[in-house]
Design an enzyme around this catalytic site. Structure first.
Site, PDB file in Angstrom:
ATOM      1  N   HIS A 252      87.425 118.737   7.502  1.00 39.97           N
ATOM      2  CA  HIS A 252      86.393 117.689   7.513  1.00 39.97           C
ATOM      3  C   HIS A 252      85.117 118.202   8.200  1.00 39.97           C
ATOM      4  O   HIS A 252      84.007 118.026   7.688  1.00 39.97           O
ATOM      5  CB  HIS A 252      86.955 116.460   8.239  1.00 39.97           C
ATOM      6  N   GLU A 253      85.292 118.860   9.357  1.00 40.67           N
ATOM      7  CA  GLU A 253      84.115 119.329  10.109  1.00 40.67           C
ATOM      8  C   GLU A 253      83.428 120.488   9.399  1.00 40.67           C
ATOM      9  O   GLU A 253      82.197 120.592   9.418  1.00 40.67           O
ATOM     10  CB  GLU A 253      84.499 119.719  11.533  1.00 40.67           C
TER      11      GLU A 253
ATOM     12  N   GLN B  66      76.000 116.090  12.757  1.00 40.63           N
ATOM     13  CA  GLN B  66      76.149 114.667  13.084  1.00 40.63           C
ATOM     14  C   GLN B  66      75.308 114.276  14.297  1.00 40.63           C
ATOM     15  O   GLN B  66      75.081 113.089  14.530  1.00 40.63           O
ATOM     16  CB  GLN B  66      77.625 114.314  13.315  1.00 40.63           C
TER      17      GLN B  66
ATOM     18  N   CYS C 216      85.176 108.962   9.392  1.00 45.57           N
ATOM     19  CA  CYS C 216      84.061 109.808   9.792  1.00 45.57           C
ATOM     20  C   CYS C 216      83.188 109.015  10.755  1.00 45.57           C
ATOM     21  O   CYS C 216      82.843 107.863  10.481  1.00 45.57           O
ATOM     22  CB  CYS C 216      83.254 110.210   8.560  1.00 45.57           C
ATOM     23  N   LEU C 217      82.803 109.624  11.872  1.00 44.90           N
ATOM     24  CA  LEU C 217      81.957 108.935  12.854  1.00 44.90           C
ATOM     25  C   LEU C 217      80.573 108.622  12.282  1.00 44.90           C
ATOM     26  O   LEU C 217      79.869 107.776  12.824  1.00 44.90           O
ATOM     27  CB  LEU C 217      81.832 109.773  14.127  1.00 44.90           C
TER      28      LEU C 217
ATOM     29  N   GLY D 160      86.959 114.676  16.034  1.00 44.60           N
ATOM     30  CA  GLY D 160      86.165 115.859  15.724  1.00 44.60           C
ATOM     31  C   GLY D 160      84.718 115.458  15.559  1.00 44.60           C
ATOM     32  O   GLY D 160      84.413 114.285  15.311  1.00 44.60           O
TER      33      GLY D 160
ATOM     34  N   HIS E  56      81.165 119.160   6.923  1.00 45.36           N
ATOM     35  CA  HIS E  56      79.900 118.712   7.525  1.00 45.36           C
ATOM     36  C   HIS E  56      78.908 119.874   7.625  1.00 45.36           C
ATOM     37  O   HIS E  56      77.709 119.697   7.405  1.00 45.36           O
ATOM     38  CB  HIS E  56      80.127 118.145   8.931  1.00 45.36           C
TER      39      HIS E  56
END
Ligand SMILES: [Zn+2]
Length: 180
Positions: free
Chosen positions: A129-130, A49, A87-88, A44, A133
């Site tokens: 999670h997204e 990000q 997480c990226l 995702g 963000h």
């Protein structure tokens, strides 16, 4: 493909604004999110990000790719699940995080059509999670106190801390190990 912003970048702790125009710029953003998510091997990716403060995210879970614009996410039932999450924007780490097991998300696609997505397990985790963000919340804030303490220490000592290109370490074999 666009470089992914790392922990410490203020864009990651700034709430994103709703999308107003469903235009070519939005289509480009969704394309960029999808491409960058694939290139990073993630499950995702959210617009902040990539340094874009708009309420848009993509996911790639169980072979299904999707995106949501201006999402509204609600838990379905009371069940939660603690599981490894990454997480990226915090590359190379996983910590156990408790999330709702089932969620329903409503929003729009890039054409402005209404979309409703029901998700369980990893898809539910990715959507939560997204959405965090988009609210300027990183998942370390969702960890229990002890895990969070360990996480913050690891982040301080990370090779990418302070800047630099991310060295994304994700297993190509485990969907559940993919970062978000
Ligand atoms: Zn993330």
């Amino acid at each position: 493909m666009t470089p992914i912003r790392l922990f410490g970048d203020p864009v990651l702790t700034t709430p994103a604004a709703p999308v107003v125009d469903f235009d070519a710029e939005l289509r480009q953003l969704v394309g960029d999110l999808t491409e960058t998510m694939f290139a990073a091997g993630g499950a995702g990716l959210a617009a902040p990000q990539l340094g874009v403060g708009l309420r848009v995210f993509t996911w790639y879970v169980d072979g299904e790719v999707g995106h949501l614009v201006n999402p509204d996410v609600r838990p379905v039932g009371d069940e939660t699940e603690e599981g490894p999450e990454g997480c990226l924007s915090i590359p190379g780490y996983r910590w156990d995080c408790r999330r709702h097991l089932h969620v329903v998300a409503t929003g729009w696609n890039l054409h402005g059509d209404p979309v409703r997505v029901e998700g369980s397990e990893l898809l539910a985790r990715a959507i939560q999670h997204e959405t965090d963000h988009l609210d300027g919340v990183l998942f370390v804030e969702r960890l229990d106190a002890e895990t969070r303490r360990l996480a913050m220490r690891a982040i301080r000592e990370a090779e990418w801390a302070g800047a630099g290109a991310p060295a994304v370490k994700v297993s190509p074999h485990s969907t559940f190990g993919k970062a978000l």
